[in-house]
Design an enzyme around this catalytic site. Structure first.
Site, short mmCIF file in Angstrom:
data_model
loop_
_atom_site.label_atom_id
_atom_site.label_comp_id
_atom_site.label_asym_id
_atom_site.label_seq_id
_atom_site.Cartn_x
_atom_site.Cartn_y
_atom_site.Cartn_z
CE LYS A 226 -2.45 -3.32 2.29
NZ LYS A 226 -1.88 -4.50 2.94
CG ASP A 231 2.89 17.24 -5.93
OD1 ASP A 231 2.56 16.74 -7.02
OD2 ASP A 231 2.29 18.21 -5.42
CG HIS A 402 -5.38 -5.20 8.73
ND1 HIS A 402 -4.86 -4.32 7.80
CD2 HIS A 402 -5.45 -6.40 8.10
CE1 HIS A 402 -4.64 -4.95 6.66
NE2 HIS A 402 -4.98 -6.22 6.81
#
EC number: 2.7.8.-
Length: 484
Positions: A226, A231, A402
């Site tokens: 993930k 930028d 998690h």
């Protein structure tokens, strides 16, 4: 009767052939996985073959990633320089960690993953979904040049649509938007979910999606990373995917407890290079080429030292696992681990046992709501051994845990996408940040202690008091743990 006999003989012959293939053809498969597959093929002829076709095949993309981008931004030179500085004992490390001798861990990650030690990083730990998505969308709204994202799961629900709308607005303004997602995590996504983004000039593509079939038959080798890079100056990584369940809105799992990082500083260059390699491997029709705007100079004055480490089935270094083992072996006082799945291989399990028997305080936190019952039973089997040796195991009761975090001696920590299991170490593409910062380590310990207040301790009596049938289920699950 004759036809049935022929069919049975054919199944047995095919089963035997597959067994020989596993043992003699794939020479680099680890012994535990080999025995697990042989056991499955022996006990379930036919079914075992089907399972192997989906789960057992080795990755064929041996040259999947082109690392030219690393040369263009000069990372290999930095790595070699840091190796030389380590040899001459001139590599600077935080003064607060001098007694910890983090050089050993830094050196390991340089060698196993070519991961440079980055400085001047400002790192924030994000512990709930609302904060993560609010901050991410704010950063997206401020983007001026590009937004790069990788997610295992991108749901077509309220929060998924909200993030997508933000990306569409930036694409309409001319910002270069690129999103890579795992097909297995987007099963419920409608075919036209990203059409508007594409019309506005953005690109959203699956990682190694099916080319000839309507669905992907790839069960292993998933893109579990993930990442979000905005930028070239802001980076995100950790456990949160994109979906309502990560806000605790999925009734079955309840409150979602996860951990994510927001990073500004030199470590973002490493995250960006990882995105470049993943994107170019998966989307050759929209190749990314080096440009200064993707790797701007950092003006962060943060104090965190960070190594971004990635691993996957494209190589056999298992760098993240090696980093965990080294962290555990370095511990003098305490080890705090949060993980939804605890299925270590023999080396990692042995390191854990040695730490406990050496007098190190070991605390492991797992969820009480299994999202995969077979995996959870295997977790409880391994956990039971640690409890017998003296580890404290806490079961998180507030919802689903998690978080993937390891803290050693309140000084070193790791947070990322990799679970404490064999699948993360060998079968999925993962990324984890190893952080040398006492302040952040202490912050993560505080979060652990807060979570402990809504957890219960799993005792020896609880482990030993389970039924005989449950014990058998856990042992069977453990036998197949190398291929789960």
């Amino acid at each position: 009767m004759i036809l049935l006999t022929v069919i049975l003989l054919a199944i047995v012959s095919l089963n035997t052939a597959f067994s020989y293939y596993i043992v003699f053809s794939e020479e680099k498969r680890d012994v535990a996985s080999t025995w697990a597959w042989l056991l499955l093929l022996t006990l379930l002829p036919g079914i075992g073959i089907i399972a192997y076709l989906f789960l057992g095949r080795k990755l064929l993309y041996l040259s999947l990633f082109n690392d030219d981008i690393l040369e263009e931004i000069g990372l290999p030179k930095v790595v070699e320089l840091q190796k030389e500085l380590i040899k001459s004992e001139k590599l600077h490390v935080p003064e607060t960690l001098l007694q910890r001798q983090p050089i050993k861990l830094i050196s390991l990650l340089l060698e196993s993953n070519q991961s440079p030690l980055t400085t001047n990083n400002s790192v924030s730990i994000i512990a709930n979904g609302e904060d993560k998505f609010d901050q991410l969308i704010k950063d997206i709204d401020k983007a001026r040049h590009h937004i790069h994202m990788i997610y295992f799961i991108f749901r077509m629900d309220e929060i998924g649509s909200k993030v997508l709308r933000a990306l569409e607005q930036k694409a309409e303004q001319g910002v270069k938007v690129k999103l890579l997602y795992e097909p297995a995590g987007a099963k419920a996504m409608s075919k036209g979910f990203f059409d508007r983004l594409h019309e506005l000039g953005g690109v959203a593509e699956p990682f190694l999606g099916p080319k000839f079939l309507p669905i992907s038959l790839r069960t292993n080798y998933r893109m579990h990373r993930k990442l979000a890079i905005i930028d070239g100056g802001i980076g995100y990584t950790g456990g949160f995917n994109i979906g309502n369940d990560y806000l605790g809105l999925y009734e079955k799992m309840g409150y979602w407890r996860d951990t994510h990082l927001r990073i500004e500083g030199h470590a973002v260059r490493t995250l960006q290079s990882r995105f470049f390699m993943d994107w170019n491997a998966a989307v050759p029709d929209h190749m990314l080429e080096y440009a200064d705007r993707y790797f701007p100079p950092s003006h962060s004055k943060g104090t965190s030292y960070v190594q971004i480490v990635s691993s996957g089935p494209d190589n056999e270094s298992e760098a993240i696992k090696k980093g965990f083992i080294k962290m555990i072996s370095m511990a003098k006082k305490s080890i705090y681990i949060q993980t939804p799945y605890f299925i270590p291989d023999d080396g990692l399990m042995e390191a854990m046992k040695i730490a406990i028997m050496s007098g190190t305080e070991v605390k492991v936190m797992i969820p009480n709501k299994p999202d995969h019952p077979l995996i959870y039973r295997a977790t409880l089997s391994f956990i039971g051994e640690l409890i017998d040796l003296g580890a404290e195991v806490l079961v998180y009761d507030k919802g689903f845990l998690h978080s993937k975090a390891v803290v050693v001696d309140d000084e070193l920590l790791s947070i990322g996408t990799a679970n404490f299991d064999i699948r993360s170490f060998r079968l999925n593409f993962e990324v984890t940040a190893f952080i040398y910062d006492q302040r952040l380590a202490e912050k993560q310990v505080e979060l652990f202690k807060e979570d402990a207040e809504v957890s219960h301790v799993l005792t020896k009596e609880m482990i030993r008091g389970i039924s005989r049938s449950e014990k058998m289920k856990r042992q069977i699950s453990r036998l197949f743990s190398p291929i789960l």
